[in-house]
Design a protein around this motif. Structure first.
Motif, PDB file in Angstrom:
ATOM      1  N   PRO A 196      -1.899   1.780   4.376  1.00  0.00           N
ATOM      2  CA  PRO A 196      -0.616   2.231   4.931  1.00  0.00           C
ATOM      3  C   PRO A 196      -0.692   2.315   6.459  1.00  0.00           C
ATOM      4  CG  PRO A 196      -1.176   3.520   2.996  1.00  0.00           C
ATOM      5  CD  PRO A 196      -2.375   2.664   3.295  1.00  0.00           C
ATOM      6  N   GLN A 197       0.395   1.978   7.137  1.00  0.00           N
ATOM      7  CA  GLN A 197       0.391   1.916   8.598  1.00  0.00           C
ATOM      8  C   GLN A 197      -0.016   3.235   9.235  1.00  0.00           C
ATOM      9  OE1 GLN A 197       4.294   0.479   9.669  1.00  0.00           O
ATOM     10  NE2 GLN A 197       3.688  -1.654   9.462  1.00  0.00           N
ATOM     11  N   VAL A 198       0.469   4.339   8.669  1.00  0.00           N
ATOM     12  CA  VAL A 198       0.137   5.635   9.251  1.00  0.00           C
ATOM     13  C   VAL A 198      -1.355   5.935   9.073  1.00  0.00           C
ATOM     14  CG1 VAL A 198       0.692   6.987   7.168  1.00  0.00           C
ATOM     15  CG2 VAL A 198       0.858   8.050   9.427  1.00  0.00           C
ATOM     16  N   THR A 199      -1.934   5.469   7.956  1.00  0.00           N
ATOM     17  CA  THR A 199      -3.370   5.650   7.728  1.00  0.00           C
ATOM     18  C   THR A 199      -4.176   4.861   8.750  1.00  0.00           C
ATOM     19  OG1 THR A 199      -2.920   5.871   5.360  1.00  0.00           O
ATOM     20  CG2 THR A 199      -5.204   5.487   5.996  1.00  0.00           C
ATOM     21  N   MET A 200      -3.708   3.635   9.044  1.00  0.00           N
ATOM     22  CA  MET A 200      -4.385   2.798  10.035  1.00  0.00           C
ATOM     23  C   MET A 200      -4.303   3.427  11.421  1.00  0.00           C
ATOM     24  SD  MET A 200      -6.082  -0.034   9.935  1.00  0.00           S
ATOM     25  CE  MET A 200      -7.232  -0.013  11.316  1.00  0.00           C
TER      26      MET A 200
ATOM     27  N   MET B 131       0.808  -1.209   0.000  1.00  0.00           N
ATOM     28  CA  MET B 131       0.000   0.000   0.000  1.00  0.00           C
ATOM     29  C   MET B 131       0.851   1.273   0.000  1.00  0.00           C
ATOM     30  SD  MET B 131      -2.947  -1.352  -0.114  1.00  0.00           S
ATOM     31  CE  MET B 131      -3.236  -3.128  -0.147  1.00  0.00           C
ATOM     32  N   GLU B 132       2.000   1.212   0.692  1.00  0.00           N
ATOM     33  CA  GLU B 132       2.837   2.409   0.787  1.00  0.00           C
ATOM     34  C   GLU B 132       3.381   2.858  -0.569  1.00  0.00           C
ATOM     35  OE1 GLU B 132       2.900  -0.093   2.874  1.00  0.00           O
ATOM     36  OE2 GLU B 132       2.551   0.777   4.860  1.00  0.00           O
ATOM     37  N   GLU B 133       3.383   1.943  -1.560  1.00  0.00           N
ATOM     38  CA  GLU B 133       3.957   2.278  -2.865  1.00  0.00           C
ATOM     39  C   GLU B 133       3.038   3.148  -3.716  1.00  0.00           C
ATOM     40  OE1 GLU B 133       6.696  -1.753  -3.394  1.00  0.00           O
ATOM     41  OE2 GLU B 133       5.029  -1.397  -4.766  1.00  0.00           O
ATOM     42  N   VAL B 134       1.791   3.303  -3.320  1.00  0.00           N
ATOM     43  CA  VAL B 134       0.830   3.942  -4.222  1.00  0.00           C
ATOM     44  C   VAL B 134       0.336   5.294  -3.717  1.00  0.00           C
ATOM     45  CG1 VAL B 134       0.077   1.636  -4.876  1.00  0.00           C
ATOM     46  CG2 VAL B 134      -1.285   2.926  -3.239  1.00  0.00           C
ATOM     47  N   ILE B 135       0.894   5.782  -2.609  1.00  0.00           N
ATOM     48  CA  ILE B 135       0.314   6.992  -2.019  1.00  0.00           C
ATOM     49  C   ILE B 135       0.538   8.228  -2.891  1.00  0.00           C
ATOM     50  CG2 ILE B 135       0.399   6.127   0.340  1.00  0.00           C
ATOM     51  CD1 ILE B 135       2.905   7.764   0.806  1.00  0.00           C
ATOM     52  N   GLU B 136       1.503   8.168  -3.826  1.00  0.00           N
ATOM     53  CA  GLU B 136       1.721   9.305  -4.715  1.00  0.00           C
ATOM     54  C   GLU B 136       1.175   9.067  -6.116  1.00  0.00           C
ATOM     55  OE1 GLU B 136       5.506  11.370  -4.524  1.00  0.00           O
ATOM     56  OE2 GLU B 136       6.028  10.246  -2.725  1.00  0.00           O
ATOM     57  N   ALA B 137       0.410   7.998  -6.308  1.00  0.00           N
ATOM     58  CA  ALA B 137      -0.196   7.729  -7.613  1.00  0.00           C
ATOM     59  C   ALA B 137      -1.281   8.757  -7.927  1.00  0.00           C
ATOM     60  CB  ALA B 137      -0.787   6.322  -7.634  1.00  0.00           C
ATOM     61  N   ASP B 138      -1.563   8.938  -9.215  1.00  0.00           N
ATOM     62  CA  ASP B 138      -2.662   9.822  -9.617  1.00  0.00           C
ATOM     63  C   ASP B 138      -4.013   9.173  -9.345  1.00  0.00           C
ATOM     64  OD1 ASP B 138      -0.944  11.836 -10.731  1.00  0.00           O
ATOM     65  OD2 ASP B 138      -0.632  10.530 -12.460  1.00  0.00           O
ATOM     66  N   HIS B 139      -4.056   7.854  -9.536  1.00  0.00           N
ATOM     67  CA  HIS B 139      -5.334   7.144  -9.452  1.00  0.00           C
ATOM     68  C   HIS B 139      -5.059   5.731  -8.959  1.00  0.00           C
ATOM     69  CE1 HIS B 139      -9.598   6.826 -10.566  1.00  0.00           C
ATOM     70  NE2 HIS B 139      -9.345   5.599 -11.018  1.00  0.00           N
ATOM     71  N   VAL B 140      -5.891   5.252  -8.060  1.00  0.00           N
ATOM     72  CA  VAL B 140      -5.736   3.915  -7.494  1.00  0.00           C
ATOM     73  C   VAL B 140      -6.979   3.089  -7.814  1.00  0.00           C
ATOM     74  CG1 VAL B 140      -5.461   2.551  -5.377  1.00  0.00           C
ATOM     75  CG2 VAL B 140      -4.291   4.760  -5.612  1.00  0.00           C
ATOM     76  N   ILE B 141      -6.734   1.871  -8.283  1.00  0.00           N
ATOM     77  CA  ILE B 141      -7.811   0.914  -8.565  1.00  0.00           C
ATOM     78  C   ILE B 141      -7.619  -0.279  -7.640  1.00  0.00           C
ATOM     79  CG2 ILE B 141      -8.769  -0.672 -10.294  1.00  0.00           C
ATOM     80  CD1 ILE B 141      -7.783   1.374 -12.432  1.00  0.00           C
ATOM     81  N   VAL B 142      -8.656  -0.655  -6.924  1.00  0.00           N
ATOM     82  CA  VAL B 142      -8.596  -1.797  -6.018  1.00  0.00           C
ATOM     83  C   VAL B 142      -9.429  -2.929  -6.608  1.00  0.00           C
ATOM     84  CG1 VAL B 142      -9.034  -2.645  -3.686  1.00  0.00           C
ATOM     85  CG2 VAL B 142      -8.365  -0.257  -4.033  1.00  0.00           C
ATOM     86  N   MET B 143      -8.796  -4.090  -6.784  1.00  0.00           N
ATOM     87  CA  MET B 143      -9.489  -5.243  -7.355  1.00  0.00           C
ATOM     88  C   MET B 143      -9.769  -6.302  -6.294  1.00  0.00           C
ATOM     89  SD  MET B 143      -7.881  -5.829 -11.143  1.00  0.00           S
ATOM     90  CE  MET B 143      -9.211  -6.995 -11.497  1.00  0.00           C
ATOM     91  N   ASP B 144     -10.879  -6.993  -6.481  1.00  0.00           N
ATOM     92  CA  ASP B 144     -11.242  -8.092  -5.590  1.00  0.00           C
ATOM     93  C   ASP B 144     -12.092  -9.063  -6.398  1.00  0.00           C
ATOM     94  OD1 ASP B 144     -11.323  -9.277  -2.867  1.00  0.00           O
ATOM     95  OD2 ASP B 144     -13.473  -8.923  -3.080  1.00  0.00           O
ATOM     96  N   GLN B 145     -11.722 -10.338  -6.381  1.00  0.00           N
ATOM     97  CA  GLN B 145     -12.457 -11.390  -7.086  1.00  0.00           C
ATOM     98  C   GLN B 145     -12.688 -11.040  -8.554  1.00  0.00           C
ATOM     99  OE1 GLN B 145     -15.953 -12.118  -4.663  1.00  0.00           O
ATOM    100  NE2 GLN B 145     -14.798 -13.454  -3.288  1.00  0.00           N
ATOM    101  N   GLY B 146     -11.655 -10.483  -9.178  1.00  0.00           N
ATOM    102  CA  GLY B 146     -11.711 -10.221 -10.608  1.00  0.00           C
ATOM    103  C   GLY B 146     -12.437  -8.959 -11.020  1.00  0.00           C
ATOM    104  N   LYS B 147     -12.979  -8.233 -10.051  1.00  0.00           N
ATOM    105  CA  LYS B 147     -13.731  -7.018 -10.355  1.00  0.00           C
ATOM    106  C   LYS B 147     -13.074  -5.816  -9.695  1.00  0.00           C
ATOM    107  CE  LYS B 147     -18.235  -9.333 -10.720  1.00  0.00           C
ATOM    108  NZ  LYS B 147     -19.642  -9.349 -10.231  1.00  0.00           N
ATOM    109  N   ILE B 148     -13.428  -4.625 -10.164  1.00  0.00           N
ATOM    110  CA  ILE B 148     -12.964  -3.400  -9.520  1.00  0.00           C
ATOM    111  C   ILE B 148     -13.852  -3.130  -8.320  1.00  0.00           C
ATOM    112  CG2 ILE B 148     -12.705  -0.904  -9.764  1.00  0.00           C
ATOM    113  CD1 ILE B 148     -11.872  -1.354 -12.648  1.00  0.00           C
TER     114      ILE B 148
END
Length: 285
Positions: free
Chosen positions: A250-254, A209-226
């Motif tokens: 991310p740990q700090v978010t938690m 999770m820590e790798e994506v905090i500076e991304a423009d857009h995040v997509i979370v997938m589960d069971q083949g779907k968004i």
């Protein structure tokens, strides 16, 4: 703006073949996914093992073809065999294990391999190799054997090899999964630099999770779907939903989320230690 990568109702099924050669079962790994990646974006695709994210990644430069639906790379249908070479030059791929991508015995020779196969003139290849290695911070290792490099350094060489082919987009399929924390930071910084300084579109597949905090857009997938998508702040504001689907934050978010449940008036979607420190400081005023 035309998408550099676009998918519409993408479905991918894996078939289990029995000893008699007949199909015993069908597993749907990607189920009706729509995707629209704009040029220059940094997109992160998250999900636990088996969520379909790596299967999706392999569709983005035609390693896999759709069971149903369509994928376009820079307007080219991935099912068009005549466009296959152009598709893979447009959307380069970096895999989990750099040892599977590095084939030469010297770093600069390995980076030159792709452009040589494309028929690029020698003088331009030399220039591309130098620029690519400098971009990922590996120029000083140009005459070294890849076998003597750390995991993070090898992965940066693998990225340089893709960069030397000058793709518009680079798809990184869990490129840090086999690396230690130092190596992970090296690789993510190299990807961010390519995106910011060269305008290369980045699609990062990861479960860190820590790798994506500076991304423009995040997509979370589960069971083949968004499952959800949005900015990092929008996605990680939904801590309870993510936890319900066995996904971390991310740990700090938690930590901020738990403090908020204890009654502290903290904003949603805190992503960095600095943001949390500033928010706590603001409570004193």
């Amino acid at each position: 703006m035309m998408g550099i990568i676009k998918a519409k109702k993408l479905v991918h099924d894996y078939e289990k073949i029995g000893e008699d050669g007949q199909v015993e079962a069908v597993y749907r790994a990607v189920n009706g996914v729509d995707l629209d990646v704009k040029p220059g974006q940094f997109i992160a695709i998250l999900g636990h093992n088996g969520s379909g994210k790596s299967t999706l990644a392999k569709h983005l430069n035609a390693i896999l073809l759709p069971t149903e639906g369509t994928v376009w790379v820079d307007g080219m249908d991935t099912r068009d065999e005549e466009k296959l070479s152009r598709i893979r030059q447009t959307a380069g791929m970096v895999f989990q294990n750099p040892d599977n991508q590095i084939i030469a015995t010297v770093v600069d020779e390995d980076v030159a391999f792709g452009p040589e196969n494309m028929g690029i003139p020698t003088e331009e290849i030399v220039s591309r190799v130098e620029e690519s290695l400098k971009t990922v911070g590996m120029w000083e290792y140009r005459d070294k054997s890849p076998n003597r490099l750390s995991g993070g350094q090898k992965q940066r060489v693998a990225i340089a090899g893709v960069v030397a082919m000058e793709p518009k987009c680079i798809v990184l399929d869990e490129p840090t999964a086999m690396l230690d924390p130092v190596g992970r930071r090296e690789v993510i910084k190299a990807a961010q630099k390519l995106n910011r300084e060269k305008g290369v579109t980045i699609v990062l597949i990861t479960h860190y999770m820590e790798e994506v905090i500076e991304a423009d857009h995040v997509i979370v997938m589960d069971q083949g779907k968004i499952l959800m998508q949005g900015t990092p702040k929008e996605v990680f504001s939904q801590v309870d939903i993510l936890k319900e689907h066995r996904l971390d934050v991310p740990q700090v978010t938690m930590l901020a989320h738990e403090l908020k449940k204890k009654g502290l008036a903290l904003p949603e979607g805190i992503l960095t230690v600095r943001e949390l420190a500033d928010a706590l400081e603001g409570l004193k005023k």
